[in-house]
Design an enzyme around this catalytic site. Sequence first.
Site, PDB file in Angstrom:
ATOM      1  N   PHE A 168       0.843  -1.195   0.000  1.00 20.49           N
ATOM      2  CA  PHE A 168       0.000   0.000   0.000  1.00 20.49           C
ATOM      3  C   PHE A 168       0.877   1.244   0.000  1.00 20.49           C
ATOM      4  O   PHE A 168       2.064   1.185   0.300  1.00 20.49           O
ATOM      5  CB  PHE A 168      -0.977   0.009   1.182  1.00 20.49           C
ATOM      6  CG  PHE A 168      -0.333   0.273   2.520  1.00 20.49           C
ATOM      7  CD1 PHE A 168      -0.292   1.556   3.046  1.00 20.49           C
ATOM      8  CD2 PHE A 168       0.216  -0.760   3.259  1.00 20.49           C
ATOM      9  CE1 PHE A 168       0.291   1.809   4.279  1.00 20.49           C
ATOM     10  CE2 PHE A 168       0.805  -0.529   4.487  1.00 20.49           C
ATOM     11  CZ  PHE A 168       0.840   0.758   5.010  1.00 20.49           C
ATOM     12  N   CYS A 169       0.279   2.364  -0.346  1.00 17.42           N
ATOM     13  CA  CYS A 169       0.959   3.658  -0.313  1.00 17.42           C
ATOM     14  C   CYS A 169      -0.067   4.696   0.133  1.00 17.42           C
ATOM     15  O   CYS A 169      -0.907   4.406   0.978  1.00 17.42           O
ATOM     16  CB  CYS A 169       1.586   3.990  -1.666  1.00 17.42           C
ATOM     17  SG  CYS A 169       0.410   4.111  -3.029  1.00 17.42           S
TER      18      CYS A 169
END
Length: 137
Positions: free
Chosen positions: A103-104
Amino acid sequence: YYRIISFDALDVNPACTSPFPAQLWIWPKPESMTSFSTPDEVKAAVDVSGAIILDVRTKEELEEEQLTPRKFRHASCHLDDCSELMAKAEELMPDKNAPVIVFCRSGRRAAKAKEMLEQKGYTKVMNAGGLKDLTYL
């Protein structure tokens, strides 16, 4: 040749809470942008023994907000430079067959990281989207 297309023509992450209007996407859409995993797929993968949650945001973003209460590993990946992730990959994720949930902030860098990890031989990489999309964890 590029043209702006409508929301209906896209595959999108159903959990995405992005503030950007869907009509801003440009066609042809990069293959990596179709790589979002569903919340059910992510939840199932997180529970697998050896699964790794990988945050590819910058160190500054990491200091601002973290994924809690889940433990995660960190290596930055930018759209134009994933060298830190590539250098740390085997140290952070030694089992290339274990689920890696990436994820970011919004999902774009996670898509790039997914693509790069798959090129490096990781077989079960998932793009979980952005941090705000992960409230179900």
